[in-house]
Structure formats: structure tokens, C-alpha cells
Design a protein around this motif. Structure first.
Motif: not given
Length: 744
Positions: A302-306, A355-359, A440-441
Motif C-alpha cells: 500500500l505504500a506504493l498506492m498513492t 491476498l493481503g497488504v503491507m505498507g 522496504g515498507c
């Protein structure tokens, strides 16, 4: 299996130094001498090519395998999505076992029990983790009809599983990890709750108590509940629900074990109830599975979904990545070689993916949203609702291309007129400790454990690493300096640094800055739109009370969580000593030699009567200079064994006191030790003779001082492979330096 040839025009992955170290140590294929025989580019192409090649089996697919392989490669090397570790390790290799989570049934016969031990060993060897329910085993001392003997009970057999795991762990590709579960209405439940109270026991197990709604109702109504013998289905006895719940809470306060799962809630979300009842989960608790089921997992970053939009989230890109990830994970099912035919059959029949998330914490930092805020909870629900909806849409597309999962007829989806779907489940919030290092998140949905920390490199040199979003924020506020970063590295948090602007301090909160209830609310927010369960740790300060944990457990039940894991900072008594800045502590062999003081001819003291589960304990404590010097423990109307134990406790405590050991340390060692006959009284719950002794000493000598638990060092466990500090998050110990995890 020969490695897939890397295309000449394939871009090289952009990795940070830490990711390269973790890949080299844990993921790159090795030759006979242990040296890597592939590089990072080769690893990701091996995985992408192997998983995409399964596309050619489906004539109705909208993708060509070669184009899909390039797309999967770009997806992983952009770190917008990564599959679970066994897929990265084993895809395109002779081993070929790609799933992370398994549940193996344990039946009530010697053959079934040792079949389960063998099956677990095969799974551990292949890189998977195993979950077991021991609830089918008859209770301790039950008659065994075939031999005329008596059963040794679930906990006894758990020790056999633990020993087998220890041996496989030494030669396998990953450390073996287990989940042990017992229903709260099993007659051996009290022994199970206490089975890890001694440090080091069952060290290859996480344990959880399976709570039923009938039990929770009995706790609320302060009523007894029935214990049921699983082999006869007859009522074996009764326990007071509130007393059992209190013991659960106490043990979690002491060590973090056991966790709890809500069994009825898990089975209400069982998509294929006609196939069987769910009785266990994988080692970290986020993946409930039927017997012989397995599940492969993956995580979106999610850190790259902005993007620069009204809410800051790039929904179009998130949708694209979700659909690709679902296709990837469904292909993994076909590519995986499972260690048992029964597992192959069950996986093929239900085709579960997770399917899950990180960041998530990094996303909040970028959007200037505090983790412990209603805005963060609302965003969590919105994101997970979106992922759930799009993953189901992607699974529906795959069902049209490939056919639904075979057990779809008779599933809950058929009854609700939903689908058809390719996969019985599509979402799980799993631990991402090592994956998040590669990406890296931040890990999973956890808040960051520390904003900055010192990593030991070579020859005693320390390298200070900081969260990039935090570093950007303090630079923009013109308060960045090397000294600040060192101060943050020493503490992990900025809550105490008054010269940092309030907005930054409010946004960049860390795990221990956050009130425990917000941890739980965040877990519940994600659980609301997750098929399976959520891996999350409720972090508590060392000063947290048992009442705090009681509230967390009860709130987890009320908010709809499927389970909960708590961890009170510094609660492990045998953790390695270190300070916040990693400075050296006195080693055991550097301590001064203790000398036992001689006893005066005359000592004065007191005798206190304490009611225990074995009868009345008469505890005499004699003093010298107002301090406890020796102790005599006598228990009336007991057998010789209990009398001997009481005498032994008295002698050893006396030896410690006469050797100069502080009474707080004595209390810290004895407090909370369990026994077979705990007793409730106005003084509270006394678990055993040692626990009663600790209560007397604490109330006599530690009133007005900090409580005994405050004398325990806030010890930090260290990684056995690189000696860096371990952190406890997502239900497991993880090393942020080398990627080691105790959960495999």
C-alpha cells in the motif's frame, strides 16, 4: 530443474542493501557449497516464468504465458506485490512446494497421531508451517480400550510434535513452526493454558485457545460451563467460566501465550461447511483451514498506492494490481507440488488464496494520518472493502475462463446466488516480516515499531537507519540532524522530543505510542472485509495490567475479530539483557560471587496462613535488620509429596535471601507459576504453592515500592542468527536486519 533463461532486455531490480542481504541469505538458490547460483534478477524471473507458464493450460485465458511472465516480473520487482516466501524460494525448482499454510488433523488413535507427526515433518521440510487442533484427543487418564491403559492427554503429545519439529528444523530450508489449538471445553484445558508458562517449553509452538460463544456467554453471566470428553461426547465436569478466562488473561499477561480464537465466528465464515468444520489455523492464526487444506498467500504494498488525488490513494493502480495478484496466486495453486495427496485433493477442491497488504503504516505517514485516529480506521475499511470487492471480481473472471472451484456447488456462495468464483477465499492479512524488508515498507497493517534504529554492521560500527517518510518530514520542517536521528534510534519514538513540530509527532506514532485499543480497532477494521483472518499484535507496555488484557480480549469478541494476540513489552523472563542503546550489560560470569550469610542464634519474624488448593499453607518468614532472611513453609493435611515440595521451596527461598538476592527478584521468579489446583479467594487467584509464597512476600515487603513486575528488566530478545534486536509483531518474533522469523 534447469533455471529459466533470463531475457537479455529484462530490467535489473532496484534493491536496497538490506533487501539484497536478505535475498542472498534466504531466497537465492544455492549450490552444493552454499554459494548462490542465481542473482536477484534470476530469482524474480524464475518465479515469474514458473507461475506464468501455468496460463497455457487454460485455452480461455486472456493472457499469453510469455507476456504474463514479463508482467509478473514487473509486478514483483516494483514491489507492489510479493507472494509468500515458499513461492519465492521454491517456484521453478525441483522442490516446487509453494504454499505457506497447512492444517493437519490429529485423530484420537496412536496411528493417527503419529501420521500427523510424519505429515508435519514433510511439510516443515518443504518450507511450510502447520496448524493442529488437539481437541479430538481424549483427556489425560482416560481409559484406552485397546490396551487397558490410560491416555496421556493432548499436552503430552504436543511435546512429541515439538521434538519432531526441532529435529526437522535443523536440516530443513526454513525453521518449522506450529500452531496448537485446544477447545475451551476440552477437559485438559487448564493444563493446555499453562503448557508454555515455563520458558522454553513447546518452543516450536504458538498456542491458542478456541473459545466458543457458549463459553463467552457463560463468562458474561458468571456461570459454570461443561467440559466434554471428545471421545465419548459425554460431560466430563464443569469449570467456572470467569475463572478460566482469568487464567487465560494472566498467562497472556505473563508471556503472550496463549492467544485466543473465536471458533464459532470462524466457522460462520467457512465458505464450504458441507465439506467439513474448521478446527485450526496456521501458525500465526490468520489462516483458518479445514483438515488437510493449504493456502498460498501474497501481499500488496500500500505504500506504493498513492497519488495526488482527493484521498491520496491510486484506486486504478490498486485495482490493476489486485487482479494480477489474484491470477498469480491462482496459478501458484497449479504450480505447487504438495507433500501429501490428501492436501493436493483438498487444495484443488477449494482453491483458497489469501491476498493481503503491507505498507499500511507507510501509507498513513504519506497521507499525514495518525494510526490511532478514526480517519485511519475509515481508510482501512475503505481500502480493504475495495480489495475484497476487486479480488472477488477477479476470481469471478477466472471462474469464467477456467471453471469455478470444484466445491462451489453446496458452498455458501451458491446459496447466496453469488459468483461463481474460482477461489473459495481470496483475502487474508498475513505476516509480512521478511517480505516487507524486501519491499522496504512497514509490515502488514502494523504501526512502525521504530522510526529509526541503529543496525550493527562490521567491527562494532553502527549504521543508523530511518523511515524515509519520517526523514523527509523532519527535513521539510528544518529540524533534521544526525543527533536527532541518533536520539530517535535510541528510543524508537519521537513522542518525547518536544522540539519536533506537534503535527509530525502526532502523525509519526509508533507501536508503543498507541493505546492498545487502537491496535484492536485497526484489526477489526481490516477483519470486516477479509475472508479469512488478520495477523496483528496488540502491543502493550510493560506496565499494562491483567485488566488491560481482559478488556482487549473482550473487545476483540465484541468487535468481530476472529482471534487476538497480545504482547506485553519485556514479559519474557529469559530474554537477553540489553539497554535501549544496545550498550553492554554485565555477563553472568562477571557477577560477584555470592556468599551465604550465617544464621544468627535468634531470629524474629511472622507466620501467615494462606489458603491454597492443597490446603492451608503456614508461611514463617524470619528477618534480620528488618529484611527477610529465611522462610519455612508448612502445609497441613497433605500428602508427603506436597509437604516435601513446600519444604523445598522454603529452603531454596531461604538460600536465595541469605545470599543477598533481593526479595523483588524472588517474587518475580515465583509469581504466576501454575499448579493443578488454583484457588480463588479475596486475595485474588493463587495458582500454586510458589504463587502463594510470592503473594505473601510481595504484600509484606514490596508495598510502597514498585510492583515486582517492574523490577524485571525490559529485556529485548535478540536474533539468534545476526544478534540484532527482534520485534514482536503480526504474532511472531521478526528480525528487521536479516529477515529471521520464529514462525518460519
Amino acid at each position: 530443474m534447469p533455471a529459466a533463461k533470463v531475457p537479455a532486455d529484462l530490467p535489473v531490480p532496484n534493491l536496497n542493501q538490506n533487501a539484497r542481504l536478505v535475498l542472498a541469505k534466504r531466497y537465492l538458490r544455492k549450490g552444493p557449497d552454499g554459494a548462490p547460483i542465481e542473482d536477484e534478477q534470476g530469482l524474480f524471473w524464475r518465479v515469474a516464468h514458473s507461475i506464468a507458464s501455468r496460463e497455457s493450460a487454460y485455452a480461455g485465458s486472456s493472457w499469453k504465458a510469455d507476456k504474463l511472465a514479463r508482467t509478473f516480473y514487473d509486478l514483483m520487482t516494483s514491489f507492489k506485490f510479493l507472494p509468500n516466501s515458499p513461492t519465492l524460494m521454491n517456484a521453478g525448482t525441483d522442490l516446487g512446494q509453494l504454499a505457506a499454510c497447512f492444517v493437519i488433523p490429529v485423530g484420537d488413535s496412536m496411528d493417527e497421531i503419529f501420521d500427523a507427526v510424519k505429515h508435519a515433518a514433510l511439510i516443515h521440510k518443504s518450507g511450510g508451517g502447520t496448524g493442529f487442533s488437539f481437541s479430538r484427543l481424549r483427556p489425560t487418564n482416560s481409559r484406552v480400550g485397546s490396551t487397558g491403559g490410560v491416555a496421556s492427554g493432548p499436552v503430552s503429545f504436543m511435546r512429541i510434535f515439538n521434538t519432531a519439529t526441532e529435529q526437522v528444523k535443523q536440516g530443513g530450508t526454513r525453521r518449522g513452526a506450529n500452531m496448537g489449538i485446544l477447545r475451551v471445553d476440552h477437559p485438559d484445558i487448564l493444563e493446555f493454558i499453562r503448557c508454555k508458562e515455563r520458558e522454553g517449553d513447546l518452543n516450536n509452538f504458538n498456542i491458542s485457545v478456541a473459545l466458543t460463544e457458549a463459553f463467552m456467554q457463560a463468562v458474561e453471566d458468571d456461570e459454570p460451563y461443561d467440559l466434554v470428553a471428545p471421545h465419548t461426547k459425554e460431560v466430563f465436569g464443569q469449570l467456572k467460566a470467569r475463572e478460566v478466562f482469568a487464567i487465560l488473561v494472566q498467562k497472556a499477561w505473563e508471556s503472550g501465550d496463549p492467544g485466543i480464537i473465536f471458533l464459532d465466528r470462524i466457522n460462520r465464515d467457512n465458505p464450504t461447511p458441507a465439506v467439513g468444520e474448521i478446527e485450526s489455523t496456521n501458525p500465526c492464526g490468520e489462516q483458518p483451514l479445514l483438515p488437510y487444506e493449504a493456502c498460498n498467500l501474497g501481499s500488496l504494498n500500500l505504500a506504493l498506492m498513492t497519488r495526488d488525488s482527493r484521498d491520496g490513494v491510486d484506486w486504478d493502480e490498486l485495482k490493476r494490481v489486485v487482479h494480477l495478484a489474484v491470477r498469480f496466486l491462482d496459478n501458484v495453486i497449479d504450480a505447487s507440488v504438495y507433500p501429501l495427496d490428501r492436501i493436493t485433493e483438498m487444495v484443488g477442491a477449494n482453491r483458497k488464496i489469501g491476498l493481503g497488504v503491507m505498507g499500511f503504516a507507510d501509507l498513513l505517514y504519506q497521507l499525514n494520518i495518525p494510526y490511532d485516529s478514526h480517519e485511519a480506521l475509515n481508510l482501512a475499511e475503505k481500502i480493504m472493502d475495495f480489495i475484497q470487492t476487486e479480488s472477488k471480481a477477479a476470481s469471478k473472471v477466472l471462474a469464467e475462463e477456467r471453471s469455478p472451484f470444484p466445491n462451489f456447488p453446496g458452498s455458501v456462495f451458491e446459496g447466496r446466488k453469488q459468483g461463481p468464483f474460482r477461489n473459495a477465499t481470496t483475502t487474508t492479512i498475513a505476516p509480512t516480516g521478511t517480505l516487507s524488508i524486501l519491499a522496504g515498507c512497514s509490515s502488514g497493517i502494523e504501526p512502525l515499531f521504530a522510526l529509526s534504529f541503529a543496525r550493527h554492521v562490521m567491527d562494532g560500527e553502527k549504521l543508523v537507519e530511518s523511515n524515509p517518510y519520517f526523514e523527509t518530514a523532519v527535513k521539510a520542517a528544518q529540524c533534521h540532524s544526525p543527533k536527532l536521528m541518533e536520539e530517535v534510534a535510541a528510543k524508537g519514538s519521537i513522542a518525547h522530543i518536544s522540539y519536533i513540530p506537534e503535527e509530525i509527532r502526532r502523525t509519526f506514532v509508533t507501536a508503543m505510542d498507541i493505546e492498545p485499543v487502537w491496535h484492536l480497532k485497526m484489526q477489526a477494521a481490516f477483519q470486516k472485509f477479509t475472508d479469512n483472518a488478520v495477523s496483528k499484535t496488540v502491543n502493550l507496555p510493560n506496565s499494562a495490567t491483567q485488566e488491560d488484557i481482559h478488556k482487549i480480549y473482550w473487545l476483540a469478541y465484541e468487535l468481530g475479530c476472529k482471534g487476538v494476540t497480545v504482547y506485553r513489552d519485556g514479559c519474557k523472563s529469559a530474554q537477553v539483557l540489553c539497554t535501549g542503546d544496545g550498550s553492554k550489560q554485565e555477563k553472568p560470569d562477571e557477577r560477584k560471587e555470592s556468599k551465604v550469610r550465617h544464621r544468627p542464634d535468634v531470629c524474629y519474624g511472622f507466620t501467615q496462613k494462606v489458603k491454597t488448593g492443597y490446603g492451608d499453607l503456614y508461611l514463617t518468614v524470619n528477618e534480620v535488620d528488618g529484611k527477610p532472611f529465611e522462610m519455612f513453609a508448612t502445609i497441613g493435611k497433605s500428602g508427603r509429596s506436597i509437604t516435601a515440595k513446600a519444604e523445598a521451596i522454603g529452603r531454596l527461598v531461604s538460600l536465595a535471601l541469605r545470599s543477598g538476592v533481593d526479595v523483588a527478584d524472588v517474587v518475580g521468579q515465583l509469581k504466576g507459576i501454575g499448579g493443578e489446583n488454583p484457588v480463588f479467594q479475596k486475595k485474588g487467584l493463587l495458582l500454586s504453592l510458589p504463587d502463594a509464597v510470592s503473594w505473601v512476600l510481595e504484600n509484606r515487603y514490596l508495598q510502597g515500592r514498585a510492583k515486582a513486575e517492574d523490577f524485571q528488566s525490559l529485556n529485548v530478545p535478540t536474533c539468534p542468527e545476526c544478534a540484532e534486536e527482534l520485534v514482536f509483531e503480526e504474532g511472531c518474533y521478526v528480525c528487521k536486519a536479516c529477515g529471521f522469523t520464529k514462525c518460519g
